[in-house]
Scaffold this motif. Structure first.
Motif, PDB file in Angstrom:
ATOM      1  N   GLY A 121       0.819  -1.217   0.000  1.00  0.00           N
ATOM      2  CA  GLY A 121       0.000   0.000   0.000  1.00  0.00           C
ATOM      3  C   GLY A 121       0.845   1.255   0.000  1.00  0.00           C
ATOM      4  N   GLU A 122       1.891   1.242   0.810  1.00  0.00           N
ATOM      5  CA  GLU A 122       2.793   2.397   0.881  1.00  0.00           C
ATOM      6  C   GLU A 122       3.496   2.609  -0.459  1.00  0.00           C
ATOM      7  N   LYS A 136       1.044   4.067  -2.967  1.00  0.00           N
ATOM      8  CA  LYS A 136       0.814   5.486  -2.706  1.00  0.00           C
ATOM      9  C   LYS A 136       2.005   6.328  -3.155  1.00  0.00           C
ATOM     10  N   GLN A 195      -5.935   9.995  -6.346  1.00  0.00           N
ATOM     11  CA  GLN A 195      -6.650   8.738  -6.120  1.00  0.00           C
ATOM     12  C   GLN A 195      -7.807   8.616  -7.104  1.00  0.00           C
ATOM     13  N   SER A 237      -7.831   4.271  -1.700  1.00  0.00           N
ATOM     14  CA  SER A 237      -7.436   4.660  -0.342  1.00  0.00           C
ATOM     15  C   SER A 237      -7.251   3.431   0.541  1.00  0.00           C
ATOM     16  N   ASN A 238      -8.173   2.500   0.459  1.00  0.00           N
ATOM     17  CA  ASN A 238      -8.069   1.272   1.258  1.00  0.00           C
ATOM     18  C   ASN A 238      -6.826   0.464   0.903  1.00  0.00           C
ATOM     19  N   GLU A 284      -4.001   1.734  -0.412  1.00  0.00           N
ATOM     20  CA  GLU A 284      -2.839   2.501   0.036  1.00  0.00           C
ATOM     21  C   GLU A 284      -2.635   2.402   1.554  1.00  0.00           C
ATOM     22  N   ASN A 285      -3.704   2.171   2.275  1.00  0.00           N
ATOM     23  CA  ASN A 285      -3.609   2.051   3.728  1.00  0.00           C
ATOM     24  C   ASN A 285      -3.589   0.602   4.200  1.00  0.00           C
ATOM     25  N   ASN A 286      -3.344  -0.322   3.264  1.00  0.00           N
ATOM     26  CA  ASN A 286      -3.222  -1.754   3.542  1.00  0.00           C
ATOM     27  C   ASN A 286      -4.446  -2.356   4.225  1.00  0.00           C
ATOM     28  N   ARG A 287      -5.617  -1.783   3.958  1.00  0.00           N
ATOM     29  CA  ARG A 287      -6.846  -2.361   4.507  1.00  0.00           C
ATOM     30  C   ARG A 287      -7.366  -3.480   3.614  1.00  0.00           C
TER      31      ARG A 287
END
Length: 107
Positions: free
Chosen positions: A8-9, A12, A22, A37-38, A40-43
């Motif tokens: 994710g990082e 991004k 995005q 977004s999810n 990029e934030n590893n969700r």
């Protein structure tokens, strides 16, 4: 997800380096900005199909995005990163860079 997992990082960072929002990434991938977004934030994790499309969008290999367990492939990420940066140069700067590389290799 594993805290050492940086996909994710990396996604991004590449989006920002390529001056993409995005929303723009979402449009190309056929997803929502929330999905981006999810990721990029590893969700959530991208499917292989979406990952391949993203790699193409930002000019890197899938190996570069996800890392590789095989040391023999480690240069691929560097090669793609260099190519990605060269693509951003104006033609005159590409010529200068090529001359510099040729001079450097002669040493």
């Amino acid at each position: 997800m594993d805290e050492d997992y940086r996909l994710g990082e990396t996604i991004k960072e590449l989006r920002i380096q390529n001056h993409l929002t995005q929303n723009q990434v979402a449009q190309v991938l056929g997803v929502t900005p929330g999905y981006v977004s999810n990721v990029e934030n590893n969700r959530i994790a991208m499917s292989l199909h979406k990952l391949a499309a993203y790699a193409k969008l930002v000019g890197v290999s899938i190996d570069y995005l996800v890392g590789t367990a095989d040391e023999n492939y480690s240069a691929n990420g560097i090669d793609y990163e260099i190519l990605n940066e060269v693509r951003k140069l104006e033609e005159k700067d590409k010529v200068k860079l090529l001359k510099t590389i040729k001079l450097w290799r002669k040493k």
